[in-house]
Motif scaffolding. Structure first.
Motif, short mmCIF file in Angstrom:
data_model
loop_
_atom_site.label_atom_id
_atom_site.label_comp_id
_atom_site.label_asym_id
_atom_site.label_seq_id
_atom_site.Cartn_x
_atom_site.Cartn_y
_atom_site.Cartn_z
N ASP A 31 0.84 -1.21 0.00
CA ASP A 31 0.00 0.00 0.00
C ASP A 31 0.87 1.25 0.00
O ASP A 31 0.64 2.18 -0.77
CB ASP A 31 -0.90 0.04 1.24
N ARG A 83 -5.84 5.39 2.04
CA ARG A 83 -6.66 4.49 2.84
C ARG A 83 -8.05 4.38 2.25
O ARG A 83 -8.61 5.35 1.77
CB ARG A 83 -6.74 5.01 4.27
N PHE A 98 -19.10 3.06 9.40
CA PHE A 98 -19.47 3.94 10.50
C PHE A 98 -20.81 4.63 10.23
O PHE A 98 -21.73 4.57 11.06
CB PHE A 98 -18.37 4.98 10.71
N LEU A 133 -24.40 3.96 12.11
CA LEU A 133 -25.22 4.98 12.77
C LEU A 133 -26.62 5.03 12.18
O LEU A 133 -27.62 5.18 12.90
CB LEU A 133 -24.56 6.35 12.63
N ILE A 145 -46.93 -4.84 27.58
CA ILE A 145 -46.29 -6.17 27.74
C ILE A 145 -45.59 -6.19 29.09
O ILE A 145 -44.68 -5.40 29.34
CB ILE A 145 -45.30 -6.45 26.60
N LYS A 180 -44.69 -3.12 31.36
CA LYS A 180 -43.62 -2.18 31.06
C LYS A 180 -44.17 -0.99 30.29
O LYS A 180 -45.23 -1.11 29.64
CB LYS A 180 -42.55 -2.88 30.22
N SER A 213 -39.89 1.14 25.96
CA SER A 213 -38.94 0.64 26.94
C SER A 213 -37.62 0.38 26.24
O SER A 213 -37.44 -0.64 25.59
CB SER A 213 -39.43 -0.66 27.56
N ALA A 235 -34.70 -0.55 27.17
CA ALA A 235 -33.92 -1.76 27.50
C ALA A 235 -34.36 -2.95 26.65
O ALA A 235 -33.53 -3.73 26.19
CB ALA A 235 -34.06 -2.09 28.98
N ALA A 236 -35.67 -3.05 26.39
CA ALA A 236 -36.15 -4.19 25.63
C ALA A 236 -35.80 -4.05 24.16
O ALA A 236 -35.70 -5.05 23.44
CB ALA A 236 -37.66 -4.32 25.79
N ILE A 267 -33.04 -2.49 22.89
CA ILE A 267 -31.62 -2.40 22.56
C ILE A 267 -31.12 -3.59 21.72
O ILE A 267 -30.39 -3.39 20.76
CB ILE A 267 -30.77 -2.15 23.82
N PRO A 268 -31.56 -4.84 22.02
CA PRO A 268 -31.13 -5.92 21.13
C PRO A 268 -31.51 -5.68 19.67
O PRO A 268 -30.71 -5.92 18.77
CB PRO A 268 -31.85 -7.15 21.70
N PHE A 278 -25.04 -5.15 29.98
CA PHE A 278 -26.41 -5.00 29.51
C PHE A 278 -27.18 -6.31 29.60
O PHE A 278 -28.36 -6.31 29.98
CB PHE A 278 -26.44 -4.45 28.07
N TRP A 290 -34.22 -6.72 34.56
CA TRP A 290 -35.25 -5.72 34.34
C TRP A 290 -36.51 -6.36 33.74
O TRP A 290 -37.63 -6.07 34.15
CB TRP A 290 -34.71 -4.64 33.40
#
Lengths: 186, 401
Positions: free
Chosen positions: A58, A65, A73, A77, A99, A102, A106, A108-109, A111-112, B267, B274
Motif C-alpha cells: 500500500d 486508505r 461507521f 449509525l 407487555i 412495562k 422501553s 432496554a427491551a 436495545i437488542p 447490559f 429488568w
C-alpha cells in the motif's frame, strides 16, 4: 428473439480490459521495491497482482486508505437510528401493547433490536462497498498469467495513464529484476 | 538459523516514581488506620475494592500471558514481559487477603452477613445457602484459589524468565500445557472468587453472569494497565526498538473489543433482571437506580462504554500512545467506579452514597503497593523476553488494518 438473460448478465459482469505493459517477478520483495520505483517515476493508477497480501505494498504504491471504514461507521449509525425509530414507532405509536406492565417505549427491551440493526446495516454495506470498489463479481476476467495465483507477482501499467512511458517503464522493470516484461491486456 | 536479538537496556524506577508509590503506600496505610477508627464497615468495604481491583489485575496479567502461549502468538512476544510483570502483585494479594479475612472475624463486625451466626439464625435464605456460604468453606476456597494461582503463576512466569538465561526453545513448548491448566483453573476459580468476594455482599441476590461481568472488567483494566506501562517504557526509550505502533494498534483493538464486551455483559445482566422483574433479582438494581447511585450508574454507561467506544474507534486513535494512554486512564478510573458501584450500595441498610478520603486513600495505598511490586519485577528482569524463539515475528510486527 430475446437474448438469453444469463448471457446478458455475464456480458454485463465481464470486465472491460485495457492494453498495457506488464512486468512479472518471482520474488515479492522485488515487486514491492519495483512498485515503489514506478510510483516515484510519476506513474499513477497502476495495478499489482499477487497471490497473497503483501506487507508494505500500500505504501509502496501510494494507495490512500480505503473509505470503507466510513461506510461502516455511517451505515452503522443509520442502522442504529432506524432501529430506534422503528421500535418506537412500532411499539409506542402504531400498535401500542402493554407487555409485562412495562412502558410502551422501553429502551432496554429494544436495545437488542437496535444493536442487531446497527450490525446488519454496517456489515452488509461494508461488504457491498467492498464489492463496488473491487468491481466484483467478475466473470471471465482477463488472465495475464495463470501462475499469478500461485507463485508469480506482477505489476501492470495500463497504456496512457499519467506518467506512462513505455520505453522507460520497460527499462525500469528490467532494472528491478523482472523475469518477464511484455505487453498484456488486463 | 538463529538471529540474535539484543538484550534490552535495563529499566529502573526513577526517584520520582519511587517517591510516588512510597507516598501512595503511606497515604493508604494512614487512611486505613483512620478509616478503621472512624467506621469499620466502611473501612473494610474500601479495602475490599482495592483488594479485588489489584488481585484482578495480577490475574489479568497472567491470563494475557497464558492466552499468548496457548495460541502460540508471535506478535505479542515483545510486550509479554510487561503483562507478566502484573503478576508480581499476586503474592501481596494473598497476604492482603489474609488480613481481610482476619479483619472480618472481628466479633462486632463483618462485611459479609453470612459470617455472622446471629444474622443467619434470623434469615431463612441465608440458612439455606449456608452449605456453601459459610466462613470455613470460604477460607478453604480462598486458600485453594490462591494456592493454584500462585503455583501456576510461579511455573509460567518462572519458565519465561528461565528462557532469558538459557534461550532453551523447549521452555516455549512447556509453557503451553501450563497455560492450558491456568486458563481452566482461572475460568472456574475467578468466577467463584468474584461470587465469594463481591456477589455475596448482598447474599440474597444472585446472578449467573456475575463472574463474566467481573472478568470483563478484569480484562479491560488489565489491557489498560499494560498499555500504560508500554507508554511509560516507550517514553523512557527502553523498548523503542522492540515495540512499534503496530503493537499499540493491536493492543488498542483488544481494548476496544473488551470495552464492547463489558457493555454487552453488563447490559445482558441488566436486561434480563429488568425484564423478569423478580424481587429477589431486582434488589441489586433498586438501590443503584435511586439517589446519587443513579448518576454513578449513568457514569458507567457513559465513561466505561460510550466515550471509550468512540475514542478508540478510529485507526489513528489506536496507534497514538498519548491518546491511547488518556483512554486507558479513563477506563482504569471507571473500573474503580464500577467496583465502588458493586460494593458500596451493599453497606447496610440505607444504601447511602458515601465517598471520601477513606475510599480514595485506601485505594491509593493498594495502587502504591501494586506499582511497587510491578516496578520491582520490571527492574529485576529484562523488559523484553529477548530469547523467545518467536521474537522475530514481533520485531517485524506489521498490521495492515
Amino acid at each position: 428473439m430475446p437474448k438469453n438473460p444469463i448471457e446478458t448478465l455475464e456480458n454485463l459482469l465481464r470486465p472491460a480490459s485495457k492494453p498495457g505493459l506488464v512486468g512479472i517477478w518471482m520474488d515479492e520483495h522485488k515487486l514491492v521495491d519495483a512498485a515503489q520505483k514506478v510510483r516515484e517515476s510519476g506513474v499513477k493508477n497502476f495495478n499489482a497482482i499477487s497471490p497473497f497480501p503483501l506487507h508494505g505494498i500500500d505504501d509502496a504504491m501510494g494507495i490512500p486508505r480505503s473509505f470503507i471504514p466510513w461506510v461502516t461507521f455511517v451505515m452503522g449509525l443509520t442502522g442504529c437510528s432506524l432501529g430506534v425509530l422503528f421500535t418506537w414507532w412500532a411499539s409506542a405509536v402504531d400498535w401500542p401493547l402493554i407487555i409485562g406492565g412495562k412502558p410502551m417505549w422501553s429502551l432496554a427491551a429494544f436495545i437488542p433490536v437496535i444493536f442487531e440493526l446497527t450490525i446488519l446495516f454496517a456489515a452488509l454495506s461494508s461488504v457491498a462497498a467492498l464489492f463496488f470498489l473491487a468491481g466484483l463479481p467478475k466473470i471471465d476476467p482477463v488472465i495475464i498469467d495463470p501462475d499469478l495465483t500461485s507463485h508469480k507477482f506482477a505489476l501492470f501499467v495500463p497504456e496512457g495513464v499519467e506518467g506512462y512511458n513505455r520505453q522507460e517503464l520497460e527499462q525500469l522493470f528490467k532494472e528491478m529484476g523482472a523475469d518477464e516484461v511484455r505487453s498484456a491486456e488486463f | 538459523m538463529e538471529i540474535k536479538v539484543e538484550k534490552p537496556n535495563p529499566w529502573t524506577a526513577s526517584v520520582r516514581l519511587k517517591s510516588v508509590f512510597s507516598s501512595f503506600m503511606f497515604i493508604g496505610l494512614i487512611s486505613l488506620v483512620f478509616a478503621l477508627f472512624d467506621d469499620k464497615t466502611r473501612a473494610w468495604h474500601a479495602y475490599l475494592i482495592g483488594l479485588f481491583y489489584f488481585t484482578s489485575l495480577a490475574l489479568g496479567g497472567l491470563f494475557f500471558a497464558s492466552i499468548q502461549h496457548l495460541t502460540n502468538a508471535g506478535w505479542s512476544v515483545n510486550i509479554r514481559r510487561i503483562t507478566e510483570s502484573l503478576t508480581a502483585f499476586l503474592p501481596w494479594a494473598a497476604g492482603l487477603t489474609v488480613i481481610f479475612v482476619l479483619g472480618n472475624f472481628n466479633m462486632d463486625f463483618q462485611v459479609y452477613d453470612w459470617f455472622n451466626k446471629d444474622i443467619i439464625a434470623k434469615d431463612g435464605l441465608l440458612q439455606h445457602k449456608e452449605a456453601y456460604l459459610n466462613p470455613t468453606f470460604f477460607i478453604i476456597r480462598t486458600v485453594i484459589f490462591f494456592g493454584l494461582w500462585l503455583f501456576l503463576c510461579k511455573k509460567i512466569i518462572g519458565n519465561s524468565i528461565k528462557q532469558d538465561e538459557s534461550g532453551d526453545v523447549s521452555l516455549t513448548h512447556k509453557a503451553v500445557p501450563l497455560s492450558i491448566a491456568f486458563l481452566g483453573v482461572f475460568a472456574l476459580s475467578y468466577s467463584l472468587y468474584s461470587v465469594d468476594t463481591l456477589m455475596s455482599l448482598e447474599a440474597h441476590w444472585f446472578s449467573t453472569i456475575f463472574g463474566v461481568y467481573c472478568f470483563a472488567g478484569l480484562f479491560q483494566s488489565t489491557l489498560a494497565v499494560i498499555i500504560l506501562i508500554i507508554g511509560h517504557l516507550l517514553k523512557k526509550g527502553i523498548i523503542n526498538k522492540y515495540v512499534n505502533e503496530n503493537h499499540l494498534h493491536d493492543m488498542g483493538k483488544f481494548l476496544f473489543a473488551f470495552t464492547v464486551f463489558w457493555a454487552y455483559i453488563a447490559f445482558s445482566q441488566y436486561m434480563l433482571i429488568w425484564y423478569s422483574n423478580l424481587p429477589e433479582e431486582t434488589i441489586f438494581f433498586e438501590p443503584r437506580q435511586s439517589g446519587t447511585w443513579l448518576y454513578v450508574s449513568f457514569s458507567l454507561i457513559l465513561f466505561k462504554f460510550i466515550v471509550p467506544f468512540f475514542a478508540l474507534l478510529p485507526k489513528w486513535a489506536k496507534r497514538n500512545i498519548s491518546h491511547l494512554s488518556a483512554v486507558c486512564i479513563l477506563l482504569l478510573v471507571m473500573q474503580f467506579v464500577d467496583l465502588f458501584w458493586l460494593v458500596y450500595p451493599n453497606i447496610k441498610k440505607n444504601h447511602e452514597f458515601m465517598f471520601g478520603f477513606q475510599e480514595v486513600g485506601v485505594f491509593l495505598g493498594f495502587l502504591g503497593l501494586f506499582m511497587y511490586s510491578v516496578a520491582k519485577f520490571l527492574s529485576s528482569h529484562p523488559v523484553v523476553p529477548y530469547r523467545d524463539p518467536r521474537i522475530h515475528e514481533s520485531m517485524d510486527h506489521h498490521v495492515v488494518y
